[in-house]
Design an enzyme around this catalytic site. Structure first.
Site, short mmCIF file in Angstrom:
data_model
loop_
_atom_site.label_atom_id
_atom_site.label_comp_id
_atom_site.label_asym_id
_atom_site.label_seq_id
_atom_site.Cartn_x
_atom_site.Cartn_y
_atom_site.Cartn_z
N VAL A 134 0.91 -1.15 0.00
CA VAL A 134 0.00 0.00 0.00
C VAL A 134 0.95 1.20 0.00
O VAL A 134 1.57 1.50 1.02
CB VAL A 134 -0.94 0.01 1.22
CG1 VAL A 134 -1.78 1.28 1.23
CG2 VAL A 134 -1.82 -1.23 1.24
N PRO A 135 1.10 1.86 -1.14
CA PRO A 135 2.23 2.77 -1.38
C PRO A 135 2.15 4.14 -0.72
O PRO A 135 2.10 5.18 -1.39
CB PRO A 135 2.24 2.89 -2.90
CG PRO A 135 0.80 2.76 -3.28
CD PRO A 135 0.24 1.74 -2.31
N CYS A 136 2.19 4.18 0.60
CA CYS A 136 2.14 5.46 1.29
C CYS A 136 3.41 6.29 1.04
O CYS A 136 3.41 7.49 1.26
CB CYS A 136 1.90 5.27 2.79
SG CYS A 136 3.09 4.22 3.60
N HIS A 137 4.45 5.64 0.52
CA HIS A 137 5.67 6.38 0.17
C HIS A 137 5.43 7.34 -0.99
O HIS A 137 6.23 8.23 -1.23
CB HIS A 137 6.81 5.41 -0.16
CG HIS A 137 6.52 4.50 -1.31
ND1 HIS A 137 5.83 3.31 -1.14
CD2 HIS A 137 6.79 4.59 -2.63
CE1 HIS A 137 5.72 2.70 -2.31
NE2 HIS A 137 6.28 3.47 -3.24
N ARG A 138 4.32 7.21 -1.69
CA ARG A 138 4.00 8.09 -2.82
C ARG A 138 3.36 9.41 -2.40
O ARG A 138 2.99 10.20 -3.23
CB ARG A 138 3.08 7.36 -3.81
CG ARG A 138 3.75 6.18 -4.48
CD ARG A 138 2.84 5.46 -5.45
NE ARG A 138 3.49 4.24 -5.91
CZ ARG A 138 2.83 3.18 -6.37
NH1 ARG A 138 1.51 3.20 -6.46
NH2 ARG A 138 3.50 2.11 -6.75
#
Length: 194
Positions: free
Chosen positions: A154-158
């Site tokens: 779940v790409p919260c780094h984006r």
């Protein structure tokens, strides 16, 4: 955690442990280019992909889901393969299912929105808050992202603070920079979010 509990945890999470039955929750780790990730997979999907300490994740999964936890390569290995492919730049979208039962209702809303942010793009806390219909909830969005139990997948780094400021990340600034570099993210917002 008592020393007996720790011994039991170390025994059942050992790669050589072979139990008589498969656990309800597969539990293990992956050493990746952004550090060690602790993985937990239920029959519904990945419930944890975390930078936190193994014992912390194990206790949280045990407390919040409360099932038989142990190694299970048939569920962990596909997740590890996808993560390896992602880190090497060969995978742009995860096919593994996520199980967000350890997130609050609000956090699930935010995290599900993150699944729609395309590979190689970034968005801001403000844009996410606006997209979920809570334009003033910047801090709540940040907290939801900070408590993401399924990092990377779940790409919260984006999510960045602005085009000039990366913002926080559970794995640290270096991990966030590396993940964005793997994706070739330029700091431009995702299409349709501005």
């Amino acid at each position: 955690m008592s020393s007996g509990d720790l011994d039991a945890l170390l025994r059942v999470t050992s790669p050589t442990y072979i139990g008589k039955t498969h656990p309800d929750i597969a539990f293990g780790t992956l050493e990746g280019p952004v550090g060690r990730l602790v993985l937990a997979v239920t029959h519904r999907g990945v419930v944890a992909c975390s930078y936190e300490d193994e014992n912390v994740v194990f206790e949280r999964v045990s407390r919040e889901i409360g099932s038989f936890i142990g190694p299970d390569p048939r569920r962990l290995d596909p997740v590890r393969r996808e993560l390896d492919a992602y880190f090497s730049g060969r995978l742009r979208a995860f096919t593994t299912t996520v199980d967000l039962q350890m997130a609050t209702s609000f956090a699930r809303t935010v995290l599900q929105m993150m699944l729609a942010v395309p590979y190689g793009t970034v968005t801001t806390y403000r844009e996410i808050a606006e997209r979920i219909g809570r334009p003033r909830a910047l801090r709540a969005v940040g907290n939801a992202l900070g408590s993401n139990p399924v990092c990377v997948i779940v790409p919260c780094h984006r999510v960045v603070e602005s085009e000039a400021v990366l913002g926080g990340y559970a794995g640290g600034a270096t991990a966030k920079e590396r993940l964005l570099r793997v994706e070739g993210a330029t700091g431009n917002s995702s299409p349709g979010t501005r």
